[in-house]
Write an enzyme that holds these catalytic residues in place. Structure first.
Site, mmCIF file in Angstrom:
data_model
loop_
_atom_site.group_PDB
_atom_site.id
_atom_site.type_symbol
_atom_site.label_atom_id
_atom_site.label_comp_id
_atom_site.label_asym_id
_atom_site.label_seq_id
_atom_site.Cartn_x
_atom_site.Cartn_y
_atom_site.Cartn_z
ATOM 1 N N LYS A 1 0.819 -1.217 0.000
ATOM 2 C CA LYS A 1 0.000 0.000 0.000
ATOM 3 C C LYS A 1 0.851 1.264 0.000
ATOM 4 C CE LYS A 1 -4.052 -1.960 0.748
ATOM 5 N NZ LYS A 1 -5.332 -1.722 0.101
ATOM 6 N N TRP B 1 -12.424 1.888 1.950
ATOM 7 C CA TRP B 1 -12.433 1.758 0.496
ATOM 8 C C TRP B 1 -13.586 2.524 -0.143
ATOM 9 C CZ3 TRP B 1 -10.885 -4.160 0.158
ATOM 10 C CH2 TRP B 1 -9.560 -4.281 0.582
ATOM 11 N N HIS C 1 -1.943 -14.363 -4.574
ATOM 12 C CA HIS C 1 -1.544 -13.257 -5.451
ATOM 13 C C HIS C 1 -0.628 -13.732 -6.558
ATOM 14 C CE1 HIS C 1 -2.721 -10.922 -1.763
ATOM 15 N NE2 HIS C 1 -3.524 -10.509 -2.701
#
Ligand SMILES: Nc1nc2c(c(=O)[nH]1)N[C@@H](CNc1ccc(C(=O)N[C@@H](CCC(=O)N[C@@H](CCC(=O)N[C@@H](CCC(=O)O)C(=O)O)C(=O)O)C(=O)O)cc1)CN2
Ligand SMILES: [Zn+2]
Length: 772
Positions: A120, A576, A709
């Site tokens: 992030k 979000w 991922h």
């Protein structure tokens, strides 16, 4: 300097702009290039066209100085890695063979080589690629991208300012390369990095740059004296260069704190500071250091991270104060406009009255221009804009959607008892064991199954009217049948319905909550070519009808095994989304929590024995300054408990977190009082299991054993090894077996194989447990 001359020179600028284009042209071109449908030249020309049209729009809107170099095919930190030549060894050959292909190999990996780690960008939902550095890193300057983009903008006859990630922030965002001892501090490379920045600055000056902006957002975090000293050294060296443009050092996302006096004294020509939210403390701090005599101050007074129109009068009063504190005051958004969508006027479905409250990138640019105009020529030059702004602010403040008496009364009546389970964990746990009858090391998944092109197309068809509601629901039911039957066959213990009906885990809920607006075109980059449309929490929030019960119940009707209900938690809903700025976050969180609490109750009443409430953003929203953290964690954990504690003792509450280092929030994780937590752990070899154990975490946990991922399928042996590692920290009675996160971005073949291996691993390790 006089306040009057500082005002007369006021100019409008921004630090960066959304990259993808009105119709996500960049996303489509890049994904097309990856699939071999779009050639490199076509991709380059799409990108150049997008840059050109952005600069023209910005200039037409009245911006005096446009940013350059902020464009990226994937990520601007990766671009900086290229600029300083810090290409990891494993990617060198690919980059040398083909710069563009090699660039994407660093971003996404290939069959042969792993990508850079992604994490992030401060407390935003944007992700950057982490630079990998070591004592042997040799930096070399590659200014080609920066120079080319500056040249393009200058060729349009515009005044342009290259924007670069500053050297201190670049090093502070980096991690030791694989194989380098973890104790290595990238900041020790500053002396080696500075000559490379010096070369880039000289190249930019030669290409015609009057000013260059160096972004140092890492300086708004708590920094050690040594780190502040490095910042001091950095700008003393760069400031002392003779062949360089004027330097503007920018900070954003919070107040500069101890770094402010350091930068104020540095021999650079300008500073850009954030004056919104918690960063408004910069105002007094700036006065306290005696202002910036002889320097240019760029004042970020328009919030670059939220979507509400600016209070222009309030900003003008801030700007008025600043005029006495610098030689020249310019106006900007607080940070790059990358974090907001492009254009609110595209949102035709939002009621026109409400649309007037919204400012996306295009509208924020206009606000910056208006403020600069007012500063330079007096408020008389923008009378109409100020009047319209006052009317729009009043319309928002007085709107019934911002005040629902029933919601407020309910939120005000919440007691501490509403945020506690009725029984302590030990008793709940026994009741849940009796009800669920699960084996040791129970297997489950995190919620989503592959979100296929077919599902997305069905949703697009529904919206376009090519598919009726009935047809769409049949399509979703068919998907749920597949997902349930696959999990039964594979032997998973706690099933999920797979979330096929959800466009996104936040947007899906916002679309059904009163007080939330969903956008049609409000895309914001999350990472690479992946975008989200953050909802707008505009008013008081309530839940008119159940949101998920239909699908969970349908799934449960297909199987005897427990199906886990799946909700997004209140903290992640806020993190979000774009949140309202007219009340404390804690109040909005409580309203969302109460709406979700009703959903939990309805799921339970429908027979759901296991309910998961996801909070992947709990860590991400942690304030950048440690001093602000306790207050945040208090309301955040309370909101989660308010959502989840209304259930019977034998209803099992799960939560899930990913994308973060959890070490500094273990106490908060404990304070959630969830019965079971699943966490991302595969890549860090179960580090979080050890962190939980060290803390004495008393409840059940599932550290992930499958890194979702990556397209790589872990073997059953590998998963079993991870489980054995997990067992060293967490006893078998409290250890769950699950992937790191949801499977929505994975394909079916890898999902099948990986989950079969995961179940096989659980069986193997169960058989090794001592019989009790
Ligand atoms: N909000 C949020 N933030 C998050 C995450 C998350 O899941 N949600 N996860 C983390 C990582 N971030 C992620 C962000 C985006 C995506 C992602 O997959 N985004 C998709 C869009 C998802 C979406 O909104 N899908 C919609 C609309 C999809 C779409 O583009 N439809 C086409 C037409 C459909 C077609 O023909 O394919 C269109 O409208 O033009 C749907 O499924 O309904 C993308 O960029 O491609 C994944 C992870 C952190 N932050
Ligand atoms: Zn997750």
């Amino acid at each position: 300097m006089t306040a009057k001359s500082a005002a007369a020179a006021a100019r409008a600028t921004v630090y960066g702009y959304p990259r993808q284009g009105r119709n996500r042209e960049l996303k489509k071109a890049v994904e097309g290039y990856w699939q071999g449908r779009v050639g490199a030249d076509a991709l380059r020309s799409t990108a150049a066209g997008l840059r050109r049209s952005t600069w023209r729009q910005l200039a037409d809107a009245g911006l005096h100085e446009v940013p350059t170099g902020d464009f990226s095919y994937y990520d601007h930190v990766l671009d900086t890695t290229v600029m300083v030549g810090a290409i990891p060894k494993r990617h060198r050959a690919a980059v040398d063979a083909d710069a563009l292909g090699g660039y994407f190999a660093m971003a996404r990996g290939t069959q042969e080589v792993a990508p850079l780690e992604m994490t992030k960008w401060f407390d935003t939902n944007y992700h950057y690629l982490v630079p990998e550095l070591g004592p042997g890193t040799v930096f070399t300057a590659d200014s080609a991208k920066q120079v080319a983009e500056l040249t393009e903008a200058l060729a349009l006859g515009l005044s342009a300012r290259p924007v670069l990630v500053g050297p201190v922030t670049y090093l502070l965002l980096a991690k030791p390369a694989p194989g380098v001892p973890a104790g290595f501090e990238p900041l020790t490379l500053l002396e080696a990095l500075l000559p490379v920045y010096a070369e880039v600055l000289a190249d930019l000056r030669a290409a015609g740059a009057e000013w260059v902006q160096l972004d140092e957002p890492a300086l708004v975090q708590d920094r050690t004296p040594a780190e502040l000293q490095a910042a001091e050294r950095c700008y003393r060296v760069l400031g002392g260069l003779t062949d360089r443009p004027k330097l503007l050092v920018a900070s954003y996302f919070d107040r500069l704190g101890d770094a402010l006096p350091v930068l104020a004294k540095a021999p650079v020509e300008g500073l850009a500071l954030d004056f919104t939210g918690a960063a408004a403390a910069n105002l007094d701090a700036l006065a306290a250091v005696g202002g910036l005599p002889g320097k240019r101050l760029v004042a970020g007074v328009v919030d670059g991270r939220n979507v509400w129109i600016n209070d222009l009068s309030k900003s003008l009063s801030t700007l008025g104060t600043l005029l006495g504190l610098a030689d020249r005051v310019d106006v900007a958004a607080s940070c790059s406009l990358l974090h907001v969508p492009l254009d609110a006027s595209a949102e035709r479905d939002v009621e026109p009255q409400i649309r007037r409250w919204l400012a996306f990138a295009r509208q924020k640019t206009a606000e910056v221009v208006t403020l600069a105009e007012a500063l330079a020529r007096g408020t008389g030059s923008v009378t109409a804009e100020l009047a319209a702004n006052r009317a729009d602010l009043a319309s928002r403040a007085g709107s019934p959607i911002t005040r629902d008496p029933a919601v407020r009364a309910r939120a005000a009546a919440v007691t501490d008892a509403d945020t506690r389970r009725s029984q302590p964990y030990a008793e709940r746990s026994a009741a849940q064991r009796a009800r669920l009858g699960l084996p040791l090391l129970p297997t489950t998944t995190i919620g989503s199954f592959p979100q296929t092109g077919g599902l997305r197309r069905a949703r697009a068809d529904l919206r376009a009217g090519r598919l009726g509601t009935g047809g769409y629901e049949e399509r979703i039911e068919a998907e749920i049948q597949e997902v349930i039957s696959f999990q039964e066959t594979t032997g998973i213990d706690v099933l999920v319905h797979g979330e096929p009906e959800r466009n996104d885990m936040v947007q899906y809920f916002a679309e059904q909550l009163t007080g939330c607006l969903a956008t049609r075109h409000g895309w914001v980059q999350s990472y690479g070519t992946r975008y989200v449309r953050p909802p707008i929490l505009a008013g008081d929030v309530s839940r008119p009808e159940p949101m998920t019960v239909r699908w969970t119940s349908y799934a449960q009707s297909l199987t005897e095994r427990p199906v886990k209900g799946m909700l997004t938690g209140p903290v992640t809903m806020l993190a979000w989304s774009f949140v309202r700025d007219d009340q404390p976050l804690a109040d909005t969180a409580r309203q969302v929590a109460l709406a979700l609490r009703d959903e939990v109750a309805d799921l339970e009443a429908a027979g759901t024995a296991v309910i998961q409430v996801d909070e992947p953003a709990l860590r991400e929203t942690l304030p950048l300054r440690a001093a602000d953290r306790a207050a945040y964690l208090a309301w955040a954990t309370e909101a989660f408990r308010l959502t989840t504690t209304g259930v019977r003792p034998d209803t099992q509450i799960h939560t899930h977190m990913c994308y973060a280092e959890f070490g500094d929030i273990v106490q908060a994780i404990d304070d959630l009082d969830a019965d079971v937590i699943s966490l991302e752990a595969a890549r860090s070899h179960m580090q979080v299991a050890r962190e939980l154990a060290a803390h004495g975490y008393p409840r059940e946990a599932g550290p992930g054993v499958y890194d979702i991922h990556s397209p790589r399928v872990p073997g059953a042996d590998e998963a079993a090894d991870l489980l054995r590692t997990g067992l060293k920290a967490i006893p078998a009675e409290r250890l769950w077996v699950n992937p790191d996160c949801g499977l929505k971005t994975r394909g079916w073949p890898e999902t099948r194989a990986a989950l079969e291996n995961l179940v096989a691993a659980a069986r193997t390790v169960r058989s090794e447990l001592p019989a009790s």
